[in-house]
Design a protein around this motif. Structure first.
Motif, PDB file in Angstrom:
ATOM      1  N   HIS A 225      21.135  51.871  55.566  1.00  0.00           N
ATOM      2  CA  HIS A 225      20.694  51.676  57.115  1.00  0.00           C
ATOM      3  C   HIS A 225      21.824  51.535  57.848  1.00  0.00           C
ATOM      4  N   GLY A 226      22.771  50.801  57.469  1.00  0.00           N
ATOM      5  CA  GLY A 226      23.985  50.517  58.334  1.00  0.00           C
ATOM      6  C   GLY A 226      24.823  51.970  58.396  1.00  0.00           C
ATOM      7  N   ILE A 227      24.997  52.644  57.458  1.00  0.00           N
ATOM      8  CA  ILE A 227      25.921  53.850  57.604  1.00  0.00           C
ATOM      9  C   ILE A 227      25.052  54.924  58.594  1.00  0.00           C
ATOM     10  N   ALA A 228      23.577  54.932  58.195  1.00  0.00           N
ATOM     11  CA  ALA A 228      22.744  55.826  58.711  1.00  0.00           C
ATOM     12  C   ALA A 228      22.652  55.770  60.367  1.00  0.00           C
ATOM     13  N   ILE A 229      22.865  54.442  60.793  1.00  0.00           N
ATOM     14  CA  ILE A 229      22.617  53.844  62.229  1.00  0.00           C
ATOM     15  C   ILE A 229      23.906  54.366  62.948  1.00  0.00           C
ATOM     16  N   VAL A 230      25.063  53.968  62.100  1.00  0.00           N
ATOM     17  CA  VAL A 230      26.481  54.269  63.033  1.00  0.00           C
ATOM     18  C   VAL A 230      26.526  55.854  62.955  1.00  0.00           C
ATOM     19  N   LEU A 231      25.970  56.563  62.053  1.00  0.00           N
ATOM     20  CA  LEU A 231      26.342  58.136  62.057  1.00  0.00           C
ATOM     21  C   LEU A 231      25.409  58.790  63.309  1.00  0.00           C
ATOM     22  N   LEU A 232      24.004  57.877  63.497  1.00  0.00           N
ATOM     23  CA  LEU A 232      23.157  58.562  64.459  1.00  0.00           C
ATOM     24  C   LEU A 232      23.475  58.032  65.848  1.00  0.00           C
ATOM     25  N   ALA A 233      23.966  56.844  65.932  1.00  0.00           N
ATOM     26  CA  ALA A 233      24.217  56.240  67.327  1.00  0.00           C
ATOM     27  C   ALA A 233      25.512  56.591  67.752  1.00  0.00           C
ATOM     28  N   LEU A 234      26.551  56.786  66.963  1.00  0.00           N
ATOM     29  CA  LEU A 234      27.989  57.250  67.474  1.00  0.00           C
ATOM     30  C   LEU A 234      28.082  58.085  68.478  1.00  0.00           C
ATOM     31  N   PRO A 235      27.435  59.317  68.423  1.00  0.00           N
ATOM     32  CA  PRO A 235      27.590  60.321  69.285  1.00  0.00           C
ATOM     33  C   PRO A 235      27.184  59.865  70.788  1.00  0.00           C
ATOM     34  N   ASP A 236      26.693  58.894  70.977  1.00  0.00           N
ATOM     35  CA  ASP A 236      26.314  58.346  72.259  1.00  0.00           C
ATOM     36  C   ASP A 236      27.288  57.377  72.884  1.00  0.00           C
TER      37      ASP A 236
ATOM     38  N   PRO B 115      15.024  60.087  64.079  1.00  0.00           N
ATOM     39  CA  PRO B 115      15.353  59.381  62.864  1.00  0.00           C
ATOM     40  C   PRO B 115      16.018  57.986  63.152  1.00  0.00           C
ATOM     41  N   LEU B 116      16.892  58.008  64.371  1.00  0.00           N
ATOM     42  CA  LEU B 116      17.611  56.422  64.574  1.00  0.00           C
ATOM     43  C   LEU B 116      16.368  55.520  64.754  1.00  0.00           C
ATOM     44  N   PHE B 117      15.121  55.928  65.353  1.00  0.00           N
ATOM     45  CA  PHE B 117      14.237  54.845  65.739  1.00  0.00           C
ATOM     46  C   PHE B 117      13.794  54.667  64.115  1.00  0.00           C
ATOM     47  N   PHE B 118      13.230  55.220  63.518  1.00  0.00           N
ATOM     48  CA  PHE B 118      12.337  55.104  62.374  1.00  0.00           C
ATOM     49  C   PHE B 118      13.345  54.590  61.237  1.00  0.00           C
ATOM     50  N   ILE B 119      14.435  54.750  61.379  1.00  0.00           N
ATOM     51  CA  ILE B 119      15.295  53.935  60.211  1.00  0.00           C
ATOM     52  C   ILE B 119      15.629  52.604  60.803  1.00  0.00           C
ATOM     53  N   SER B 120      15.727  52.356  62.104  1.00  0.00           N
ATOM     54  CA  SER B 120      15.778  51.020  62.713  1.00  0.00           C
ATOM     55  C   SER B 120      14.618  50.321  62.376  1.00  0.00           C
TER      56      SER B 120
END
Length: 204
Positions: A42-53, A69-74
């Protein structure tokens, strides 16, 4: 949770290897990235998905692609904690090869420095995975809002908390939580000021 749960291979190394193996034009399944990282999905997924913003000039359209996917992973993190695997649909999300190339080229050196100064500490705070998940749900929803140039603060908080989960570092998790409360308070205060300005009667 203990520090031994952290995968032996650093994330900076994994990202560099993925970029070198796949090249810029090949997308990578999020599930493949998570499998290489280990128990910190979950941590690495959130980092990858949020980093562009978090950067001033993200890849056009990437936020819309990665926001769902960021919402559903969170949400999954808030319900199950970091121990549960990512939802199957989230694992099938394709991370653009171009983004991985940019992250490996410019982000890996930063990650290597971050990895040297972060690690297991304040584990009672680092273990608040579901609380982190709740705030990640909130900020992922905020990132969906079409508000230009205001995605940076919530995206940065997402990255801070997720990095804390990855490294089992309660200091980073705590900074993200405190920052979240502060951003909520500031938003409420600014909202009240804005409403007062709107309803202020015109001078006679």
């Amino acid at each position: 949770m203990s520090g031994q749960e952290i995968a032996e291979k650093p994330i900076s190394v994994v990202l560099t290897e993925l970029s070198a193996r796949n090249g810029e034009g090949v997308n990578v399944r999020l599930g493949d990235v998570v499998d290489m990282i280990g128990s910190r999905g979950h941590g690495i997924a959130i980092v990858l998905l949020a980093l562009p913003d978090t950067i001033p000039a993200p890849i056009p359209g990437l936020s819309g692609i990665l926001g769902i996917p960021l919402f559903f992973i969170s949400l999954h993190l808030a319900i199950f904690g970091e121990t549960g695997r990512l939802p199957k649909r989230a694992e099938r999300v394709a991370v653009p090869g171009r983004f991985l190339t940019l992250l490996a080229r410019y982000g890996a050196p930063v990650l290597r420095r971050a990895e040297r100064v972060t690690g297991p500490r304040f584990l009672a705070i680092a273990g608040r995975e579901r609380l982190v998940g709740l705030f990640c749900v909130l900020w992922s929803l905020v990132l969906w809002l079409p508000i230009p140039f205001l995605n940076g603060p919530p995206a940065t908080l997402l990255v801070l908390m997720a990095w804390g989960l990855i490294q089992r570092d309660g200091l980073f998790v705590g900074l993200g939580l405190v920052g979240s409360f502060a951003l909520i308070a500031a938003s409420v205060l600014l909202g009240d000021v804005f409403v007062d300005l709107l309803i202020q009667p015109d001078p006679v």
